[in-house]
Write an enzyme that holds these catalytic residues in place. Structure first.
Site, PDB file in Angstrom:
ATOM      1  N   ASN A 145      45.721  34.482  44.070  1.00 54.65           N
ATOM      2  CA  ASN A 145      43.946  35.102  44.759  1.00 54.65           C
ATOM      3  C   ASN A 145      42.845  34.561  44.101  1.00 54.65           C
ATOM      4  O   ASN A 145      42.403  34.244  43.253  1.00 54.65           O
ATOM      5  CB  ASN A 145      44.200  36.868  44.828  1.00 54.65           C
ATOM      6  CG  ASN A 145      43.211  37.082  45.221  1.00 54.65           C
ATOM      7  OD1 ASN A 145      42.334  36.320  46.258  1.00 54.65           O
ATOM      8  ND2 ASN A 145      43.788  38.572  44.527  1.00 54.65           N
ATOM      9  N   TRP A 146      41.822  33.275  45.645  1.00 55.48           N
ATOM     10  CA  TRP A 146      40.738  32.542  44.372  1.00 55.48           C
ATOM     11  C   TRP A 146      40.012  34.111  44.806  1.00 55.48           C
ATOM     12  O   TRP A 146      39.508  33.690  44.374  1.00 55.48           O
ATOM     13  CB  TRP A 146      40.988  31.509  45.775  1.00 55.48           C
ATOM     14  CG  TRP A 146      41.509  30.860  46.209  1.00 55.48           C
ATOM     15  CD1 TRP A 146      42.868  30.308  44.804  1.00 55.48           C
ATOM     16  CD2 TRP A 146      41.433  29.608  46.466  1.00 55.48           C
ATOM     17  NE1 TRP A 146      43.497  28.805  44.992  1.00 55.48           N
ATOM     18  CE2 TRP A 146      42.753  28.391  46.176  1.00 55.48           C
ATOM     19  CE3 TRP A 146      40.921  28.739  47.603  1.00 55.48           C
ATOM     20  CZ2 TRP A 146      43.706  27.051  46.519  1.00 55.48           C
ATOM     21  CZ3 TRP A 146      40.870  27.465  47.763  1.00 55.48           C
ATOM     22  CH2 TRP A 146      42.028  26.871  47.171  1.00 55.48           C
ATOM     23  N   LYS A 147      40.125  34.862  45.661  1.00 50.44           N
ATOM     24  CA  LYS A 147      38.652  36.291  45.870  1.00 50.44           C
ATOM     25  C   LYS A 147      37.306  35.495  46.396  1.00 50.44           C
ATOM     26  O   LYS A 147      37.678  34.262  46.972  1.00 50.44           O
ATOM     27  CB  LYS A 147      38.881  36.696  44.070  1.00 50.44           C
ATOM     28  CG  LYS A 147      39.694  36.560  43.524  1.00 50.44           C
ATOM     29  CD  LYS A 147      39.424  37.927  42.387  1.00 50.44           C
ATOM     30  CE  LYS A 147      40.534  38.755  41.561  1.00 50.44           C
ATOM     31  NZ  LYS A 147      40.758  39.536  40.237  1.00 50.44           N
ATOM     32  N   HIS A 202      44.756  45.606  47.638  1.00 49.72           N
ATOM     33  CA  HIS A 202      44.141  44.973  46.332  1.00 49.72           C
ATOM     34  C   HIS A 202      42.759  46.202  45.737  1.00 49.72           C
ATOM     35  O   HIS A 202      41.952  46.530  46.314  1.00 49.72           O
ATOM     36  CB  HIS A 202      43.596  43.631  46.629  1.00 49.72           C
ATOM     37  CG  HIS A 202      43.174  42.799  45.304  1.00 49.72           C
ATOM     38  ND1 HIS A 202      41.901  43.588  44.327  1.00 49.72           N
ATOM     39  CD2 HIS A 202      43.873  42.048  44.598  1.00 49.72           C
ATOM     40  CE1 HIS A 202      42.265  42.515  43.332  1.00 49.72           C
ATOM     41  NE2 HIS A 202      43.198  41.931  43.186  1.00 49.72           N
ATOM     42  N   GLU A 256      40.479  45.267  43.961  1.00 51.60           N
ATOM     43  CA  GLU A 256      39.130  45.612  44.018  1.00 51.60           C
ATOM     44  C   GLU A 256      38.539  45.741  45.792  1.00 51.60           C
ATOM     45  O   GLU A 256      37.082  46.536  46.017  1.00 51.60           O
ATOM     46  CB  GLU A 256      38.784  44.270  44.356  1.00 51.60           C
ATOM     47  CG  GLU A 256      39.011  43.999  42.762  1.00 51.60           C
ATOM     48  CD  GLU A 256      39.040  42.105  42.589  1.00 51.60           C
ATOM     49  OE1 GLU A 256      38.634  41.588  43.494  1.00 51.60           O
ATOM     50  OE2 GLU A 256      39.045  41.869  41.319  1.00 51.60           O
ATOM     51  N   GLU A 282      49.464  45.764  40.048  1.00 53.82           N
ATOM     52  CA  GLU A 282      48.767  45.678  38.804  1.00 53.82           C
ATOM     53  C   GLU A 282      47.745  46.505  38.186  1.00 53.82           C
ATOM     54  O   GLU A 282      46.919  46.576  38.439  1.00 53.82           O
ATOM     55  CB  GLU A 282      47.397  44.492  40.221  1.00 53.82           C
ATOM     56  CG  GLU A 282      48.035  43.122  40.826  1.00 53.82           C
ATOM     57  CD  GLU A 282      47.293  41.872  41.015  1.00 53.82           C
ATOM     58  OE1 GLU A 282      47.789  40.565  40.914  1.00 53.82           O
ATOM     59  OE2 GLU A 282      46.088  42.184  42.064  1.00 53.82           O
ATOM     60  N   GLY A 332      41.149  41.196  35.062  1.00 51.02           N
ATOM     61  CA  GLY A 332      40.220  39.443  35.183  1.00 51.02           C
ATOM     62  C   GLY A 332      39.849  40.413  33.978  1.00 51.02           C
ATOM     63  O   GLY A 332      38.227  39.986  33.512  1.00 51.02           O
ATOM     64  N   SER A 388      45.350  39.299  34.236  1.00 51.78           N
ATOM     65  CA  SER A 388      45.372  38.325  33.508  1.00 51.78           C
ATOM     66  C   SER A 388      46.707  37.111  33.046  1.00 51.78           C
ATOM     67  O   SER A 388      46.718  36.909  32.109  1.00 51.78           O
ATOM     68  CB  SER A 388      44.967  38.675  31.935  1.00 51.78           C
ATOM     69  OG  SER A 388      43.342  39.417  32.571  1.00 51.78           O
ATOM     70  N   GLY A 408      44.779  35.382  39.636  1.00 54.54           N
ATOM     71  CA  GLY A 408      43.254  35.710  40.194  1.00 54.54           C
ATOM     72  C   GLY A 408      43.170  34.543  39.380  1.00 54.54           C
ATOM     73  O   GLY A 408      42.920  33.300  39.953  1.00 54.54           O
ATOM     74  N   GLY A 409      42.341  34.002  38.294  1.00 59.40           N
ATOM     75  CA  GLY A 409      41.234  34.067  38.076  1.00 59.40           C
ATOM     76  C   GLY A 409      42.259  31.978  37.541  1.00 59.40           C
ATOM     77  O   GLY A 409      41.200  31.064  37.887  1.00 59.40           O
TER      78      GLY A 409
HETATM   79  C1  PEP Z   1      44.176  39.748  40.811  1.00 61.86           C
HETATM   80  O1  PEP Z   1      43.044  40.145  41.342  1.00 61.86           O
HETATM   81  O2  PEP Z   1      45.046  39.392  41.724  1.00 61.86           O
HETATM   82  C2  PEP Z   1      44.551  39.206  39.632  1.00 61.86           C
HETATM   83  C3  PEP Z   1      45.986  39.644  39.147  1.00 61.86           C
HETATM   84  O3  PEP Z   1      42.998  38.850  39.071  1.00 61.86           O
HETATM   85  P1  PEP Z   1      43.670  38.215  37.374  1.00 61.86           P
HETATM   86  O4  PEP Z   1      44.742  37.259  37.173  1.00 61.86           O
HETATM   87  O5  PEP Z   1      42.489  37.583  37.065  1.00 61.86           O
HETATM   88  O6  PEP Z   1      43.259  39.345  36.360  1.00 61.86           O
END
Ligand code: PEP
Length: 255
Positions: A11-13, A100, A102, A172, A178, A218, A239-240
């Protein structure tokens, strides 16, 4: 470890301009080129990058599918700023993240909205990656399983599927997204197992057995293996770490 094929989704957000997205997709294609991944791989860029990343998939024969990060449930019309299922399909999108945390938090998406998005995607033949997860206070109150089960039931109300591969779930925990704070593999397994039981109630036991349930929060090269060893964890939503091609490729190769 489960018998279901692992799926690693990035997920590049809201990161990467069009040209940066193409470069990142090419870097990922190169990083994955030495061996055909054993896991399914999905990359979810921002809307404006989808076409460029699709070009990399097509012309560089990249071993990943294309996912979006959001969709609107109406087919067309006066919905300024929104993107329909057909628009996503027209650029080769086969997966779409919905629900998600967010989007639930910052854009006030409700379970009812997510249910409509889920139905629209399934009708269009796009695979929803349905996200769920609790905030830290809910976990502290030991309500996390009930909370997530309720989210899944609400998102899947009135939904039926014929094939388990039509749907993916991503657990999640919000406190782990994050933040660098990961859930333990045991934390993830507890909730993913409860999700699978809930899927059996909503969709039938045979379908539930085949639906892939991912962990997200994470996740990185150094910790993914512990999650993937668990019976009910079938991959990761990343994500990251998906913004660094070598890290993401390493996670795919560990799957
Ligand atoms: C996400 O937002 O879907 C996610 C899992 O982010 P991160 O891996 O950065 O925690």
């Amino acid at each position: 470890m489960s018998s279901r094929k692992h799926l690693i989704a990035g997920n590049w957000k809201m990161n990467e301009t069009y040209s940066e997205g193409v470069v990142l997709a090419q870097e990922l294609a190169n990083a994955l080129s030495s061996q055909k991944p054993e896991a399914d791989v999905v990359v979810c860029p921002p809307f404006v990058d989808l076409k460029g990343v699709q070009g990399v998939v097509e012309f560089d024969n990249a071993p990943f599918a294309l996912g979006a990060q959001n969709v609107y449930w109406e087919p067309s019309g006066a919905f300024t700023g929104e993107i329909s299922c057909d628009m996503l399909k027209s650029v080769g999108t086969t997966y779409c993240i919905i629900g998600h945390s967010e989007r639930r938090d910052y854009f006030h998406e409700t379970d009812a909205d997510i249910n409509k998005k889920c139905k629209a995607l399934l009708a269009a033949g796009i695979i929803p990656i349905l996200c769920c997860g609790e905030a830290e206070d809910v976990r502290d109150a030991k309500q996390h399983v009930e909370f997530v089960v309720a989210q899944i039931k609400a998102a899947l109300e009135g939904v039926s599927i014929k094939d388990a591969n039509e749907l993916v779930i991503a657990y999640e925990p919000i406190w782990a997204i994050g933040t660098g704070k990961t859930a333990t593999p045991e934390d993830a397994e507890e909730v993913c197992a409860a999700i699978r039981e809930t899927l059996a109630t909503c969709l039938g036991a045979d379908i539930a057995e085949g639906v892939r349930v991912l962990y997200g929060g994470s996740a990185k090269p150094g910790n993914i293996a512990g999650f993937l060893e668990k019976e009910n964890v079938d991959g990761a939503l990343v994500g990251g770490a998906s913004l660094v091609a070598s890290d993401f490729a390493e996670m795919v190769n560990r799957a």
